[in-house]
Design an enzyme around this catalytic site. Structure first.
Site, PDB file in Angstrom:
ATOM      1  N   ASP A  44       0.852  -1.203   0.000  1.00 17.90           N
ATOM      2  CA  ASP A  44       0.000   0.000   0.000  1.00 17.90           C
ATOM      3  C   ASP A  44       0.888   1.255   0.000  1.00 17.90           C
ATOM      4  O   ASP A  44       0.385   2.379  -0.058  1.00 17.90           O
ATOM      5  CB  ASP A  44      -1.015   0.001   1.145  1.00 17.90           C
ATOM      6  CG  ASP A  44      -0.384  -0.032   2.520  1.00 17.90           C
ATOM      7  OD1 ASP A  44       0.860  -0.145   2.620  1.00 17.90           O
ATOM      8  OD2 ASP A  44      -1.135   0.060   3.519  1.00 17.90           O
ATOM      9  N   SER A  45       2.227   1.048  -0.010  1.00 16.44           N
ATOM     10  CA  SER A  45       3.156   2.156  -0.264  1.00 16.44           C
ATOM     11  C   SER A  45       2.882   2.762  -1.634  1.00 16.44           C
ATOM     12  O   SER A  45       3.409   3.822  -1.960  1.00 16.44           O
ATOM     13  CB  SER A  45       4.607   1.664  -0.190  1.00 16.44           C
ATOM     14  OG  SER A  45       4.797   0.529  -1.017  1.00 16.44           O
ATOM     15  N   ASP A  83      -1.128  -6.062  -0.353  1.00 14.34           N
ATOM     16  CA  ASP A  83      -1.465  -5.463   0.946  1.00 14.34           C
ATOM     17  C   ASP A  83      -2.963  -5.241   1.091  1.00 14.34           C
ATOM     18  O   ASP A  83      -3.630  -4.790   0.154  1.00 14.34           O
ATOM     19  CB  ASP A  83      -0.783  -4.091   1.066  1.00 14.34           C
ATOM     20  CG  ASP A  83       0.486  -4.137   1.896  1.00 14.34           C
ATOM     21  OD1 ASP A  83       0.742  -5.173   2.556  1.00 14.34           O
ATOM     22  OD2 ASP A  83       1.229  -3.140   1.885  1.00 14.34           O
ATOM     23  N   LYS A 113      -1.226  -9.366   2.764  1.00 16.26           N
ATOM     24  CA  LYS A 113      -0.470  -8.913   3.944  1.00 16.26           C
ATOM     25  C   LYS A 113      -1.320  -7.910   4.702  1.00 16.26           C
ATOM     26  O   LYS A 113      -2.005  -7.079   4.082  1.00 16.26           O
ATOM     27  CB  LYS A 113       0.860  -8.270   3.519  1.00 16.26           C
ATOM     28  CG  LYS A 113       1.642  -7.681   4.702  1.00 16.26           C
ATOM     29  CD  LYS A 113       3.107  -7.402   4.364  1.00 16.26           C
ATOM     30  CE  LYS A 113       3.350  -6.098   3.672  1.00 16.26           C
ATOM     31  NZ  LYS A 113       2.865  -4.896   4.355  1.00 16.26           N
ATOM     32  N   GLU A 115      -1.410  -5.444   8.568  1.00 13.83           N
ATOM     33  CA  GLU A 115      -0.598  -4.904   9.664  1.00 13.83           C
ATOM     34  C   GLU A 115      -1.248  -5.180  11.018  1.00 13.83           C
ATOM     35  O   GLU A 115      -2.469  -5.067  11.149  1.00 13.83           O
ATOM     36  CB  GLU A 115      -0.426  -3.390   9.469  1.00 13.83           C
ATOM     37  CG  GLU A 115       0.306  -3.044   8.181  1.00 13.83           C
ATOM     38  CD  GLU A 115       0.507  -1.543   7.990  1.00 13.83           C
ATOM     39  OE1 GLU A 115       0.202  -0.758   8.913  1.00 13.83           O
ATOM     40  OE2 GLU A 115       0.977  -1.163   6.894  1.00 13.83           O
ATOM     41  N   GLU A 182       9.237  -4.315  10.295  1.00 19.19           N
ATOM     42  CA  GLU A 182       9.657  -3.022   9.740  1.00 19.19           C
ATOM     43  C   GLU A 182      10.101  -2.061  10.851  1.00 19.19           C
ATOM     44  O   GLU A 182       9.406  -1.900  11.866  1.00 19.19           O
ATOM     45  CB  GLU A 182       8.486  -2.387   8.956  1.00 19.19           C
ATOM     46  CG  GLU A 182       8.845  -1.004   8.400  1.00 19.19           C
ATOM     47  CD  GLU A 182       7.861  -0.483   7.357  1.00 19.19           C
ATOM     48  OE1 GLU A 182       6.908  -1.201   6.997  1.00 19.19           O
ATOM     49  OE2 GLU A 182       8.066   0.668   6.912  1.00 19.19           O
TER      50      GLU A 182
HETATM   51  O1  KIV Z   1       3.594  -1.094   1.592  1.00 18.04           O
HETATM   52  C1  KIV Z   1       4.749  -1.554   1.525  1.00 18.04           C
HETATM   53  O2  KIV Z   1       5.491  -1.350   0.547  1.00 18.04           O
HETATM   54  C2  KIV Z   1       5.200  -2.368   2.636  1.00 18.04           C
HETATM   55  C3  KIV Z   1       6.669  -2.662   2.711  1.00 18.04           C
HETATM   56  C4  KIV Z   1       7.419  -1.429   2.985  1.00 18.04           C
HETATM   57  C5  KIV Z   1       6.954  -3.729   3.678  1.00 18.04           C
HETATM   58  O3  KIV Z   1       4.436  -2.742   3.454  1.00 18.04           O
END
Ligand code: KIV
Length: 275
Positions: A44-45, A83, A113, A115, A182
């Site tokens: 989600d970056s 994510d 993924k 959090e 992280e």
């Molecule tokens: O969103 C992302 O790119 C991430 C990584 C930095 C682990 O969660």
């Protein structure tokens, strides 16, 4: 050969390091995949590096599905992990399972993924029981940026380090196949990695994690808004791109591009009849 969650399990058992990079589009995913990576994370970056938001909070399910499907088309061998965006799993177990399912059905993810630690274990358990592999994400989790009061290294006090270790054990027990660590001290990441049976993937967590992940724009020097301490630039593609963009602008202005070899031909007598 297609990599799967079994690749992650075997790598930990054999002591082989796992490699992961982010990608958000077809062409980049194809390049990373062809380089031989184990896994591609549609993080989600993308809120920061693709959409230009200050944080990841505004990223939607539709964003993740759209970019996830593009990456999945480019990744022939790598395991694609997508994510779960902010508020797609926190409010209820039902939301979590439905949205994880959408990321597999519509976003073509091989795993998701999310959090959080103990507080999201019911979600991890339910998603896993629905046949969807889950990677957990602990430490400096960007979706909790407001709760942390900024991008700060996590797990530095005894209580915080203990809580992180407990969370790691809880997400493993809930069924996570791997956990991203992280922004935590390297020695704490080493301890967690030794205590867990599932592989840890580090970003700003030192070299002793079972694998590493970076945002590809960071490692290629393509994103300069904010460069965290843990980033190593493996190439300066940003400068190469800017140089090429400048050369293109100059050549178009000078009339030297397109040249003869970039143009299509037609018989002169056809053109003459049209004048
Ligand atoms: O969103 C992302 O790119 C991430 C990584 C930095 C682990 O969660």
């Amino acid at each position: 050969m297609k990599k799967t969650v079994m690749t992650f399990k075997q790598a930990k058992e054999e002591g082989r390091k796992l490699t992961m990079l982010t990608a958000y589009d077809y062409s980049t995913a194809k390049l990373i995949d062809e380089a031989g990576i184990d896994s591609i994370l549609v993080g989600d970056s993308l809120g920061n590096v693709i959409l230009g938001y200050e944080d990841t909070l505004s990223v939607t399910m539709e964003d993740m599905i759209h970019h996830g499907a593009a990456v999945a088309r480019g990744a022939k061998e790598a395991l694609v992990i997508v994510d779960m965006p902010f508020m797609s799993y926190q409010a209820s177990v039902y939301d979590a399972v439905v949205n994880a399912g959408r990321l597999l059905k519509e976003g073509r993810a091989g795993a998701v993924k999310l959090e959080g630690g103990a507080s999201v274990c019911p979600q991890i358990k339910a998603i896993t029981e629905a046949g969807i592999p889950v990677m957990a994400h602990l430490g400096l989790t960007p979706q909790s940026i407001n709760a942390f009061g900024g991008f700060k290294v996590q797990g530095k006090s005894e209580a915080a380090a203990k809580k992180l270790l407990e969370d790691a054990l809880r997400v493993q027990e809930a069924g996570a196949f791997s956990v991203t660590l992280e922004g935590i001290p390297a020695k704490l990441a080493t301890l967690i990695t030794e205590k867990l049976e599932i592989p840890t993937i580090g970003i700003g967590a030192g070299k002793n994690c079972d694998g590493q992940v970076l945002v590809y724009q960071d490692m290629l020097g393509m994103f300069s808004d904010y460069v965290p301490k843990f980033v190593k630039q493996f190439a300066n593609v940003g400068d190469v791109m800017k140089e090429a963009f400048r050369a293109y602008i100059e050549e178009v202005n000078a009339g030297t591009f397109p040249a003869e070899e970039h143009t299509y031909k037609i018989d002169d007598d056809i053109i003459e009849k049209l004048y």
